[in-house]
Design a protein around this motif. Structure first.
Motif, PDB file in Angstrom:
ATOM      1  N   LYS A 368       0.823  -1.206   0.000  1.00  0.00           N
ATOM      2  CA  LYS A 368       0.000   0.000   0.000  1.00  0.00           C
ATOM      3  C   LYS A 368       0.859   1.258   0.000  1.00  0.00           C
ATOM      4  O   LYS A 368       0.635   2.192  -0.781  1.00  0.00           O
ATOM      5  CB  LYS A 368      -0.928   0.004   1.211  1.00  0.00           C
ATOM      6  N   CYS A 369       1.849   1.269   0.867  1.00  0.00           N
ATOM      7  CA  CYS A 369       2.759   2.417   0.951  1.00  0.00           C
ATOM      8  C   CYS A 369       3.521   2.599  -0.357  1.00  0.00           C
ATOM      9  O   CYS A 369       3.694   3.715  -0.844  1.00  0.00           O
ATOM     10  CB  CYS A 369       3.717   2.196   2.120  1.00  0.00           C
ATOM     11  N   PHE A 370       3.971   1.480  -0.928  1.00  0.00           N
ATOM     12  CA  PHE A 370       4.737   1.534  -2.171  1.00  0.00           C
ATOM     13  C   PHE A 370       3.872   2.048  -3.319  1.00  0.00           C
ATOM     14  O   PHE A 370       4.332   2.842  -4.149  1.00  0.00           O
ATOM     15  CB  PHE A 370       5.275   0.138  -2.497  1.00  0.00           C
ATOM     16  N   THR A 371       2.613   1.625  -3.364  1.00  0.00           N
ATOM     17  CA  THR A 371       1.702   2.078  -4.417  1.00  0.00           C
ATOM     18  C   THR A 371       1.468   3.580  -4.324  1.00  0.00           C
ATOM     19  O   THR A 371       1.399   4.269  -5.355  1.00  0.00           O
ATOM     20  CB  THR A 371       0.363   1.323  -4.317  1.00  0.00           C
ATOM     21  N   GLU A 372       1.351   4.093  -3.111  1.00  0.00           N
ATOM     22  CA  GLU A 372       1.169   5.540  -2.931  1.00  0.00           C
ATOM     23  C   GLU A 372       2.366   6.310  -3.478  1.00  0.00           C
ATOM     24  O   GLU A 372       2.220   7.349  -4.125  1.00  0.00           O
ATOM     25  CB  GLU A 372       0.968   5.864  -1.449  1.00  0.00           C
ATOM     26  N   LYS A 373       3.558   5.786  -3.216  1.00  0.00           N
ATOM     27  CA  LYS A 373       4.778   6.438  -3.707  1.00  0.00           C
ATOM     28  C   LYS A 373       4.845   6.375  -5.238  1.00  0.00           C
ATOM     29  O   LYS A 373       5.187   7.368  -5.895  1.00  0.00           O
ATOM     30  CB  LYS A 373       5.999   5.754  -3.103  1.00  0.00           C
ATOM     31  N   LEU A 374       4.534   5.208  -5.787  1.00  0.00           N
ATOM     32  CA  LEU A 374       4.519   5.059  -7.241  1.00  0.00           C
ATOM     33  C   LEU A 374       3.557   6.048  -7.884  1.00  0.00           C
ATOM     34  O   LEU A 374       3.883   6.711  -8.877  1.00  0.00           O
ATOM     35  CB  LEU A 374       4.089   3.642  -7.622  1.00  0.00           C
ATOM     36  N   THR A 375       2.358   6.137  -7.331  1.00  0.00           N
ATOM     37  CA  THR A 375       1.324   7.013  -7.886  1.00  0.00           C
ATOM     38  C   THR A 375       1.757   8.469  -7.825  1.00  0.00           C
ATOM     39  O   THR A 375       1.525   9.233  -8.767  1.00  0.00           O
ATOM     40  CB  THR A 375       0.007   6.823  -7.117  1.00  0.00           C
ATOM     41  N   GLN A 376       2.394   8.848  -6.714  1.00  0.00           N
ATOM     42  CA  GLN A 376       2.862  10.230  -6.599  1.00  0.00           C
ATOM     43  C   GLN A 376       3.911  10.542  -7.670  1.00  0.00           C
ATOM     44  O   GLN A 376       3.863  11.575  -8.336  1.00  0.00           O
ATOM     45  CB  GLN A 376       3.461  10.500  -5.219  1.00  0.00           C
TER      46      GLN A 376
END
Length: 536
Positions: A368-376
């Motif tokens: 979840k944390c990694f996906t947020e970073k990717l999306t940003q």
């Protein structure tokens, strides 16, 4: 009586056999003498030495699986050489001056040609890559207007990011579970999905599935078969007998046609529904097929379903295989050149620091944390901001120099002509220019021609500087310059910016990496690797 005895002796079986042997020896001697003189007369010829009647067919077939390197070997000796074959002669060129003459200066004398069109007709039809004259000009005009559309570019940017993020999630899961992947296969799935979405508004979903779609398998089979036809003068006989790859080709075309025509009919129905009285017209379609269908409804338009079908397949061939091929070779080259990978990463970190309002910390083990970073990070990427990644752009370009998506390209010859270097070409022949070989020639790129060096694309002031399109021919040149060049760079830069920012790639030990003979320069056994997620 004596005369009768003499005749009897002459026609006796033993003497008759002796004379047959003598005549046979005499004829064989003549043939051998002819062959010897034929070969002797070629002692100073630069290029492959031919045999009577069959030309260099045997040598060509023996080198079929390394055809681009075979041509490269001869180009080291000469910038131009001829390859005689049964019924036709092919002139190979690598000199930018000759290439410019063929692709621009005397453009009308070098069409696609009947041989090329016959090989590709069932797959590409009368689409832009397989047409000449007025038909080609109409395709060029219509397609050019669509590619120049800001609306299509913006739509493409959204689609390319969406699928790059899906791919990133697959790579992240592979890194967590230490799973080996074939990234070429993933790139082919991704570009199939994105090309169908941008080109036709269709959701294929091949990237999310473990097995390739029926359409994707048929498309791969068809492109492989038509590629082999260029080096196989017996393909028409095989087609007539319905054997080998030609038998599979017929089945593949049926699958391809079913897919494309159903897509066209579905899109037409959707567009009609959007125009119905109970619809406010909010279902605007951004894909190219929808735009072509709208044009086909203009009075006087000749855009039939067959023409739309050909446009679909031509667009797919350009957008899927060529982009996936370049992405694969790019990943391979940065694995082989870790210093280049590190420079790209540092450029991306600097880019992120300058573009982001705040930097989100992330734990690569937390999906979840990694996906947020990717999306940003993905949100920072658009057509304008990608211009601030010149080293990434240069590395893609350097990849295309050594591993061009289309490694060879052929042109027919309408009338006798003289190339700038004095080479005579005859009407009815073929001229091949070979981007794969041209990128490896010292006389084109200097003594470090075979070295992978993205820095060669920067001038003394440190700015990216393009080369002549007649030397760097990865996107064709002249009137047939690739219309999708900017779109291709856009997708590759978005995808690679995300991948190189968050992942390290490691080639599986002893995995063989070599090209296979298809239209696009894909890898014969894929690109097997493992991946790890960067910690920061």
């Amino acid at each position: 009586m004596e005369t009768v005895n003499q005749l009897s002796t002459f026609f006796s079986p033993s003497n008759h056999n002796e004379y047959k042997i003598e005549i046979s020896i005499f004829l064989i001697s003549i043939v051998l003498a002819y062959v010897f003189m034929h070969r002797w007369n070629q002692r100073n010829v630069k290029g492959p030495k031919s045999w009577p009647i069959i030309g260099v067919l045997i040598e060509l077939l023996m080198n079929f699986n390394r055809m681009h390197d075979w041509a490269t070997d001869y180009f080291v000796e000469s910038k131009t050489f001829k390859v005689p074959l049964p019924f036709i002669s092919v002139t190979f060129i690598a000199d930018p001056a000759n290439v410019e003459h063929v692709l621009k200066t005397n453009f009308n004398n070098y069409p696609r040609g009947e041989a090329f069109q016959a090989n590709m007709e069932e797959l590409l039809g009368d689409g832009i890559f397989n047409s000449d004259g007025e038909i080609w000009r109409q395709h060029r005009k219509t397609t050019g207007l669509e590619f120049a559309s800001k609306n299509l570019r913006n739509f493409g940017t959204i689609v390319f990011k969406d699928y790059a993020l899906i791919l990133s999630d697959i790579l992240h899961q592979a890194s967590i579970h230490n799973k080996e992947i074939d990234i070429q296969d993933l790139f082919l799935r991704m570009t199939l999905d994105s090309t169908c979405k941008v080109g036709f508004g269709a959701e294929i979903g091949s990237l999310a599935n473990d097995l390739p779609s029926r359409f994707a398998k048929a498309f791969d089979q068809a492109t492989s078969t038509v590629s082999s036809r260029f080096e196989n003068p017996l393909w028409k006989l095989q087609r007539f007998l319905n054997v080998g790859g030609e038998a599979l080709f017929v089945q593949s075309i049926q699958v391809i046609d079913e897919f494309t025509y159903s897509l066209i009919h579905k899109r037409k129905a959707e567009l009609q529904g959007a125009k119905s009285p109970d619809n406010n017209g909010n279902k605007e379609k951004h894909d190219m097929l929808s735009r072509f269908i709208e044009l086909s409804e203009i009075p006087g338009s000749n855009l039939t379903d067959k023409i739309l079908r050909d446009a679909v397949i031509n667009f797919l061939l350009a957008g899927r295989d060529s982009t996936a091929s370049t992405l694969s070779w790019f990943i391979y080259m940065i694995m082989m050149n870790p210093n280049v990978a590190e420079k790209i990463y540092m450029e991306l970190i600097a880019f992120e620091e300058n573009q982001a309002k705040e930097m989100i910390a992330y734990d690569p083990r937390d999906p979840k944390c990694f996906t947020e970073k990717l999306t940003q990070f993905a949100s920072l990427l658009n057509y304008d901001s990608l211009g601030k990644l010149p080293y990434l752009h240069a590395t893609i370009t350097e990849t295309l120099r050594l591993y061009p998506a289309v490694p060879q390209n052929s042109k027919g010859v309408l009338e006798d002509d003289n190339l700038p270097d004095g080479t005579k070409v005859r009407a009815g022949g073929v001229v091949n220019y070979v981007p794969y070989a041209m990128g490896r020639m010292v006389y084109n790129w200097g003594p470090d021609a075979i070295v992978f060096n993205p820095d060669r694309w920067f001038n003394k002031e440190g700015s990216f500087e393009s080369a002549s399109p007649f030397k760097f021919t990865a996107f064709n040149a002249g009137p047939r310059t690739c219309l999708g060049k900017d779109s291709s760079y856009l997708q590759m830069k978005i995808t690679l910016a995300i991948l190189c920012r968050f992942f390290d790639f490691h080639l599986i030990p002893n995995h063989p990496v070599k090209y296979k003979m298809t239209i696009a320069l894909s890898m014969e056994r894929g690109l097997k690797l493992s991946t790890t997620t960067k910690k920061s």
